[in-house]
Design a protein around this motif. Structure first.
Motif, PDB file in Angstrom:
ATOM      1  N   SER A 242       4.088  58.899  -7.324  1.00 24.53           N
ATOM      2  CA  SER A 242       4.861  60.038  -7.592  1.00 24.53           C
ATOM      3  C   SER A 242       5.599  60.052  -8.985  1.00 24.53           C
ATOM      4  O   SER A 242       5.905  58.922  -9.662  1.00 24.53           O
ATOM      5  CB  SER A 242       6.083  60.254  -6.533  1.00 24.53           C
TER       6      SER A 242
ATOM      7  N   ILE B 153      11.510  62.426   3.931  1.00 25.72           N
ATOM      8  CA  ILE B 153      10.920  63.090   2.924  1.00 25.72           C
ATOM      9  C   ILE B 153       9.215  62.456   2.737  1.00 25.72           C
ATOM     10  O   ILE B 153       9.094  61.481   2.559  1.00 25.72           O
ATOM     11  CB  ILE B 153      11.276  62.904   1.432  1.00 25.72           C
TER      12      ILE B 153
ATOM     13  N   GLY C 187      17.941  62.816  -3.690  1.00 25.74           N
ATOM     14  CA  GLY C 187      18.410  64.319  -3.601  1.00 25.74           C
ATOM     15  C   GLY C 187      17.872  65.290  -2.496  1.00 25.74           C
ATOM     16  O   GLY C 187      18.429  65.756  -2.008  1.00 25.74           O
ATOM     17  N   GLN C 188      16.422  64.988  -2.350  1.00 24.43           N
ATOM     18  CA  GLN C 188      15.907  65.654  -1.372  1.00 24.43           C
ATOM     19  C   GLN C 188      16.236  65.070  -0.103  1.00 24.43           C
ATOM     20  O   GLN C 188      16.184  66.016   0.930  1.00 24.43           O
ATOM     21  CB  GLN C 188      14.152  65.467  -1.305  1.00 24.43           C
ATOM     22  N   ALA C 189      16.295  63.886   0.232  1.00 29.01           N
ATOM     23  CA  ALA C 189      17.087  63.498   1.466  1.00 29.01           C
ATOM     24  C   ALA C 189      18.290  64.118   1.650  1.00 29.01           C
ATOM     25  O   ALA C 189      18.549  64.459   3.018  1.00 29.01           O
ATOM     26  CB  ALA C 189      16.993  61.913   1.559  1.00 29.01           C
TER      27      ALA C 189
ATOM     28  N   ARG D 217      19.746  66.754   0.580  1.00 31.10           N
ATOM     29  CA  ARG D 217      19.532  68.228   0.708  1.00 31.10           C
ATOM     30  C   ARG D 217      19.066  68.432   2.235  1.00 31.10           C
ATOM     31  O   ARG D 217      19.879  69.494   2.772  1.00 31.10           O
ATOM     32  CB  ARG D 217      18.598  69.083  -0.204  1.00 31.10           C
ATOM     33  N   GLN D 218      18.246  67.699   2.766  1.00 37.42           N
ATOM     34  CA  GLN D 218      17.905  68.117   3.970  1.00 37.42           C
ATOM     35  C   GLN D 218      18.819  67.584   4.912  1.00 37.42           C
ATOM     36  O   GLN D 218      18.985  68.259   6.098  1.00 37.42           O
ATOM     37  CB  GLN D 218      16.490  67.304   4.419  1.00 37.42           C
TER      38      GLN D 218
ATOM     39  N   GLN E 185       7.973  61.859  -9.849  1.00 43.29           N
ATOM     40  CA  GLN E 185       9.623  62.188  -9.814  1.00 43.29           C
ATOM     41  C   GLN E 185      10.192  60.715  -9.783  1.00 43.29           C
ATOM     42  O   GLN E 185       9.636  59.702  -9.323  1.00 43.29           O
ATOM     43  CB  GLN E 185       9.603  62.948  -8.331  1.00 43.29           C
TER      44      GLN E 185
ATOM     45  N   TRP F 138      15.480  62.002  -7.480  1.00 46.70           N
ATOM     46  CA  TRP F 138      14.803  63.214  -6.986  1.00 46.70           C
ATOM     47  C   TRP F 138      14.489  63.029  -5.567  1.00 46.70           C
ATOM     48  O   TRP F 138      14.959  63.891  -4.612  1.00 46.70           O
ATOM     49  CB  TRP F 138      13.550  63.599  -7.750  1.00 46.70           C
ATOM     50  N   TRP F 139      13.985  61.994  -5.204  1.00 49.05           N
ATOM     51  CA  TRP F 139      13.709  61.766  -3.646  1.00 49.05           C
ATOM     52  C   TRP F 139      14.886  61.517  -2.997  1.00 49.05           C
ATOM     53  O   TRP F 139      15.013  62.038  -1.815  1.00 49.05           O
ATOM     54  CB  TRP F 139      12.889  60.357  -3.693  1.00 49.05           C
TER      55      TRP F 139
END
Length: 403
Positions: free
Chosen positions: A37, A31, A46-48, A50-51, A39, A43-44
Motif C-alpha cells: 500500500s 480494514i 483512520g479508516q479503522a 471511522r468504521q 497509504q 490512513w489505515w
C-alpha cells in the motif's frame, strides 16, 4: 492447577485481579488487507477509527479514549494521531507490544472505563506496507536486533524463529508434519475469510514440500507482511445496550513481560506463569473455550500457547495436535479467520487479529467463519521478538453477553 502451570516455576504468581464487571467490548472492524500500500499507517488507522464511530452510531467526539499500536507511524505516536484525527481524548495509550497489543489494549481500556477515566475507548492497530518498508522496520526493530543480529546478516524474524523451532523440535520431538497440521487447518479456515490474502487450499504435502527459508522454517511457516488495520470499542455494558450493539464480556486477562529470563532459548512463555490465576479469575478452564485464537507468526508459537495455556502439558503439543481437528467444525476450532499465517500480517494489526475475530465469533458476526453455538472464546498474544525470545505475552477469556 492446570497441567501446563504445574510444570512451570512461578506458576500462578501474582495476586487475584478484580473482575471486569460492567465492561463491554463491541464493534469488531477489519480494514481489508492489501499486500502493498502507498497509504501511510495514519490512513489505515483512520479508516479503522471511522468504521468504529460510524458503525456504532457515535459522534467522533464521543470517543474520549484511544489505544494505538503501529510499527510504521514514523516520528508519530498516539499523541500525534489525535491531532491528525481531530480528537481530544482524556485517556490515551500507545502500546508498542506487537502481537500482545490487542489484549493489552483491552486490559488498559477496560480499566479506564471501570475507573471513569474514559467513557468510550477506541482500540486500533494498523500498518502500511510500502515497497522496502518491511526491511526498514526490521533493521530498526530493537537495540538487541541492531547490536546482536543485523551485523551477522540475520536480521528479521525468520532466523530467530528458526532457532526457537529447531530447539523445540530437538527438545520435544515435534516434527514438521505436526506444525503442518495446524497450518493446513488454518488455511482451510481462511478460505471462508473474505479478508484473507491466501486464497488457495493447502495440503500437508504442499506444506512439507515448500522451499526452505531458514531451516527448519519453510515457506508456509512464515507470515506474509501486508497492510491493513483492525479495531474495536470498549465501553460500559449499559452504553452498549443503549446503542443496541452486540457485546462481549471480559472474564479474565493476563499479561507478562520478559518471562523466564533464565532460559537460554525460549521454550515457554509468560502465559504459564499466570495460568492458574487467569483461569481462576475466569471461573472456567481451557476445556470451556469454544474456539482458540492464538498469535501465530510461526507455528512453534502456537505450540507454546497450547501448552502454556493448559490444553496440554509442556512438550505435549505435538501429541495434542495429532489428536484434534482445528478446523471450524473440529474439536478445537483454531485461528478461525486463518490467522496471520493465511490471512496475512498487517504489522501491529496482527496482534489484534485474533481478538477482533473472537469478538465476531461471540457476537454472531463471523459469517461463513462462524463456529456454531460459540459462547466462550480464548485469545492469546505474543510479541516483540528479539534474538532468542519474545518479550510480551497476554491472554483474554471472553464470553458472549446475554441479550
Amino acid at each position: 492447577m492446570t497441567a501446563a502451570a504445574a510444570a512451570q516455576p512461578g506458576a500462578g504468581a501474582g495476586g487475584r485481579a478484580r473482575g471486569y464487571e460492567g465492561v463491554a467490548v463491541v464493534m469488531p472492524v477489519t480494514i481489508p488487507y492489501q499486500r502493498f500500500s502507498a497509504q501511510t499507517a495514519h490512513w489505515w488507522l483512520g479508516q479503522a477509527l471511522r468504521q468504529l464511530v460510524q458503525g456504532a452510531g457515535l459522534d467522533k467526539n464521543e470517543v474520549d479514549g484511544l489505544c494505538v499500536s503501529s510499527f510504521t507511524l514514523g516520528s508519530d505516536t498516539a499523541v500525534g494521531l489525535v491531532q491528525h484525527f481531530g480528537l481530544s481524548p482524556r485517556f490515551l495509550e500507545h502500546i508498542p507490544m506487537g502481537g500482545a497489543s490487542g489484549v493489552v489494549a483491552l486490559r488498559r481500556a477496560a480499566r479506564a472505563v471501570q475507573a471513569g477515566d474514559a467513557d468510550i475507548v477506541a482500540c486500533i492497530a494498523g500498518d502500511s506496507n510500502q515497497a522496502g518498508s518491511f526491511q526498514e522496520t526490521i533493521s530498526q526493530f530493537s537495540r538487541f536486533s541492531q547490536d546482536a543480529v543485523l551485523p551477522y546478516g540475520a536480521g528479521g524474524p525468520n532466523a530467530s524463529f528458526a532457532l526457537l523451532t529447531d530447539y523445540y523440535m530437538r527438545r520435544y520431538g515435534a516434527t514438521r508434519a505436526d506444525f503442518g497440521k495446524l497450518c493446513v487447518a488454518q488455511r482451510d479456515n481462511a478460505l471462508r475469510n473474505p479478508h484473507a490474502l491466501m486464497k488457495k487450499p493447502l495440503s500437508l504435502q504442499q506444506y512439507l514440500d515448500a522451499r526452505p527459508i531458514a531451516e527448519p522454517i519453510h515457506l508456509f511457516d512464515c507470515v506474509m507482511p501486508c497492510a491493513g488495520a483492525e479495531g474495536y470499542l470498549v465501553m460500559s455494558a449499559d452504553r452498549a445496550r443503549q446503542l443496541g450493539l452486540p457485546a462481549v464480556r471480559v472474564l479474565a486477562t493476563q499479561e507478562r513481560h520478559n518471562a523466564f529470563p533464565q532460559d537460554d532459548i525460549q521454550y515457554r512463555g509468560g502465559w504459564a506463569m499466570d495460568c492458574d490465576a487467569f483461569y481462576a479469575q475466569a471461573g472456567l478452564g481451557p476445556e470451556d473455550a469454544d474456539f482458540f485464537e492464538a498469535y501465530d507468526d510461526y507455528p512453534v508459537i502456537n505450540f507454546l500457547q497450547l501448552e502454556d495455556l493448559g490444553f496440554c502439558a509442556k512438550g505435549e503439543a505435538a501429541a495434542f495436535v495429532r489428536q484434534h481437528d482445528f478446523t471450524l467444525t473440529g474439536s478445537l476450532p483454531f485461528n478461525t479467520s486463518g490467522g496471520q499465517l493465511s490471512a496475512g500480517q498487517a504489522g501491529a494489526a496482527g496482534g489484534y487479529l485474533g481478538l477482533v475475530q473472537a469478538l465476531r465469533q461471540l457476537t454472531g458476526q463471523a459469517g461463513p467463519m462462524q463456529v456454531a453455538g460459540a459462547q466462550v472464546g480464548l485469545v492469546s498474544g505474543f510479541g516483540m521478538i528479539n534474538y532468542d525470545r519474545g518479550l510480551c505475552t497476554a491472554a483474554a477469556m471472553l464470553q458472549k453477553e446475554a441479550s
